[in-house]
Design a protein around this motif. Structure first.
Motif, PDB file in Angstrom:
ATOM      1  N   THR A 224       0.949  -1.254  -0.051  1.00 31.33           N
ATOM      2  CA  THR A 224      -0.012  -0.006  -0.090  1.00 31.33           C
ATOM      3  C   THR A 224       0.734   1.372   0.162  1.00 31.33           C
ATOM      4  OG1 THR A 224       0.000   0.401   2.351  1.00 31.33           O
ATOM      5  CG2 THR A 224      -1.599  -1.352   1.488  1.00 31.33           C
ATOM      6  N   MET A 227       0.533   1.796   5.756  1.00 30.25           N
ATOM      7  CA  MET A 227      -0.752   1.617   6.835  1.00 30.25           C
ATOM      8  C   MET A 227      -0.406   2.026   7.956  1.00 30.25           C
ATOM      9  SD  MET A 227      -3.001   0.423   5.179  1.00 30.25           S
ATOM     10  CE  MET A 227      -4.023  -0.198   6.238  1.00 30.25           C
ATOM     11  N   ALA A 333      -7.996   3.051   6.879  1.00 31.14           N
ATOM     12  CA  ALA A 333      -8.503   3.084   5.254  1.00 31.14           C
ATOM     13  C   ALA A 333      -9.919   2.421   5.131  1.00 31.14           C
ATOM     14  CB  ALA A 333      -7.509   2.008   4.632  1.00 31.14           C
ATOM     15  N   TYR A 337      -9.189  -1.068   0.242  1.00 31.41           N
ATOM     16  CA  TYR A 337      -7.979  -0.429  -0.196  1.00 31.41           C
ATOM     17  C   TYR A 337      -6.892  -1.753   0.092  1.00 31.41           C
ATOM     18  CZ  TYR A 337      -3.886   2.297   0.450  1.00 31.41           C
ATOM     19  OH  TYR A 337      -2.380   2.914   0.246  1.00 31.41           O
ATOM     20  N   PRO A 341     -11.335   1.194  -3.041  1.00 34.34           N
ATOM     21  CA  PRO A 341     -12.074   1.336  -1.861  1.00 34.34           C
ATOM     22  C   PRO A 341     -13.495   1.804  -1.965  1.00 34.34           C
ATOM     23  CG  PRO A 341     -10.599   3.176  -2.555  1.00 34.34           C
ATOM     24  CD  PRO A 341     -10.499   2.260  -3.533  1.00 34.34           C
ATOM     25  N   GLY A 379      -8.676   5.832  -0.262  1.00 31.06           N
ATOM     26  CA  GLY A 379      -8.439   4.535   0.131  1.00 31.06           C
ATOM     27  C   GLY A 379      -7.855   4.889   1.602  1.00 31.06           C
ATOM     28  N   ARG A 380      -6.680   5.668   1.715  1.00 27.22           N
ATOM     29  CA  ARG A 380      -6.179   5.932   3.151  1.00 27.22           C
ATOM     30  C   ARG A 380      -7.047   7.472   3.468  1.00 27.22           C
ATOM     31  NH1 ARG A 380       0.068   6.236   2.849  1.00 27.22           N
ATOM     32  NH2 ARG A 380      -0.298   7.207   0.936  1.00 27.22           N
ATOM     33  N   TYR A 412      -8.143  -1.158   9.870  1.00 27.60           N
ATOM     34  CA  TYR A 412      -6.843  -0.854  10.180  1.00 27.60           C
ATOM     35  C   TYR A 412      -5.758  -1.976  10.570  1.00 27.60           C
ATOM     36  CZ  TYR A 412      -8.865  -0.670  14.788  1.00 27.60           C
ATOM     37  OH  TYR A 412      -9.654  -1.092  16.104  1.00 27.60           O
TER      38      TYR A 412
END
Ligand code: AMP
Ligand code: GLY
Length: 421
Positions: A224, A227, A333, A337, A341, A379-380, A412
């Protein structure tokens, strides 16, 4: 000073908050910004890929300095165009941003400047790529040359996986970024993110940080943008910092200057600390996200002072001061994702979490609905940062804050910081 910050992620919220605290900051605009940056200044709905629009805005608002958060505008030459229009900008020129924009460029520079990095070969056709892969064996790493938003790197465990990656990248799914590939040796060790400010000649190491690239607990699953992160990174102690500066950062700064394309801005080295010492995995030419969300809370010096010293070539006179406390951030997120997402879900109780002691909640992919509710947009979505005497304390506090946020549409990682605890 009147400032314009470009970007819309958690990194930009962290930069906006820090800039807004500077005594020299009289006005702060963020383009396009997010609901978090709106609490630090004024968001403006500019399309930052239209450089003429950015320049026109700067002239009409009498902007003294433009600070660029993400890589895309740097690689697209926004700094060059701003400077040509007589404006001051923080970030590398298009030529210097090649350190992030082209992996082949960086590999060649490493050869030229004797910077330790993985052994590699540049290839422009599938047969040459596969021949080299068979000759080297697995594990092996296949990378697209250009910017691919995190999708351009495959760490292949087998020759078959590596060949499939070659076919995928040359197959056109990454567009222009996949026109050339770099095939490289798989490095073994622990990764760390290393940040330095560079003013063309001098380099100043910032605090160390480490992010967690994989989506799943225990560092499993796909890569990713990151995270979670923490700072400091215990593996980058003072001796390692000195070594990275001597063996990697300073030779790069000198080589860029020698080529007539001096680097000014944030030089972010992705490192593998191997048994033979630090090796460069890649360069980025901006702050990391979410690393910025743990660096900014620890920075006690005025960020704007450091940025001005970078632009004016005075970094040899700067010694930034950092909090002795650790910081740790957990990215929340949207489900799906790093694939696609799910957006639009409502997020509640962010204000409660943000009001907890030692906690800052940075917005990334959030938006305000017409009724004022906070919803997921990307996404995030949030980066929840806490500070504490140790990384373990910061972790406990960050997860207390994360659990207090009511967002069934999000997820998360539960183990951010595990390597350091
Ligand atoms: P990059 O976009 O180049 O940072 O690559 C993404 C991730 O792939 C890195 O953070 C590493 O985890 C991994 N990676 C990239 N290159 C190598 C390498 N030569 N050896 C081992 N892992 C790598
Ligand atoms: N967190 C890694 C990056 O910003 O590229």
């Amino acid at each position: 000073m009147r400032l314009l910050l470009i970007g819309s992620g958690g990194r930009e919220h962290a930069l906006a908050l820090k800039l807004s605290q500077s005594v020299q900051c009289n006005a702060l605009f963020i383009a396009p910004g997010n609901p978090g940056t709106a609490q630090c200044g004024t968001n403006v709905a500019l399309d930052v890929s239209r450089h003429d629009d950015v320049i026109a805005f700067c002239k009409s608002e009498q902007i003294d300095l433009v600070i660029i958060g993400p890589e895309a505008p740097l690689v697209a030459g926004l700094v060059d165009d701003l400077e040509a229009a007589g404006l001051k900008a923080f970030g590398p020129t298009k030529a210097a941003a090649q350190l992030e924009g082209s992996k082949a460029f960086t590999k060649e520079l490493c050869d030229d400047a004797h910077v330790p990095t993985a052994a590699y070969k540049r290839v422009t056709d599938a047969q040459a790529a596969k021949d080299y892969i068979r000759q080297q064996g697995a594990p092996i790493v296949v990378k697209a040359d250009g910017l691919a938003a995190g999708k351009g790197v495959v760490v292949a465990e087998t020759i078959e996986q590596a060949e499939a990656a070659v076919d995928m990248m040359f197959g056109g799914s990454l567009g222009e970024a996949g026109a050339e590939l770099v095939i490289e040796e798989c490095l073994i060790g622990e990764e760390a993110s290393f940040f330095a400010l560079v003013d063309g000649t001098h380099a100043l190491a910032l605090a160390s940080a480490q992010d967690h690239k994989r989506v799943g607990d225990g560092d499993t699953g796909p890569n990713t943008g990151g995270m979670g992160a923490y700072s400091p990174a215990p593996i980058v102690d003072d001796a390692m910092t000195a070594r990275v500066m001597r063996e990697i950062i300073l030779p790069t700064v000198e080589a860029m200057k020698r080529r007539g394309t001096p680097f000014r801005g944030v030089l972010f080295a992705g490192l593998m600390i191997t048994k033979d010492g630090p090796k460069l995995i890649e360069y980025n030419t901006r702050f990391g996200d979410p690393e910025c969300e743990v660096l900014m809370p620890r920075l006690e010096s005025d960020l704007l002072d450091l940025i001005l010293a970078t632009i004016e070539g005075r970094l040899d006179h700067e010694t930034p001061s950092w909090s002795r406390e650790a910081a740790l951030t957990v990215v929340m997120a949207a489900k799906g994702y790093p694939g696609t997402p799910e957006t639009g879900s409502e997020i509640r109780n962010v204000e409660n979490a943000a009001s907890m002691n030692h906690v800052t909640v940075y917005h990334a992919g959030t938006a305000r609905r017409d009724d004022g509710a906070l919803v997921a947009k990307g996404g995030r979505v949030l980066a929840v940062t806490a500070q504490g005497a140790t990384i373990a304390d910061a972790q406990t506090c960050a997860y207390d804050a994360v659990r207090s946020i009511d967002w069934p549409g999000g997820f998360y990682r539960k183990d951010i910081g595990w390597r350091a605890i």
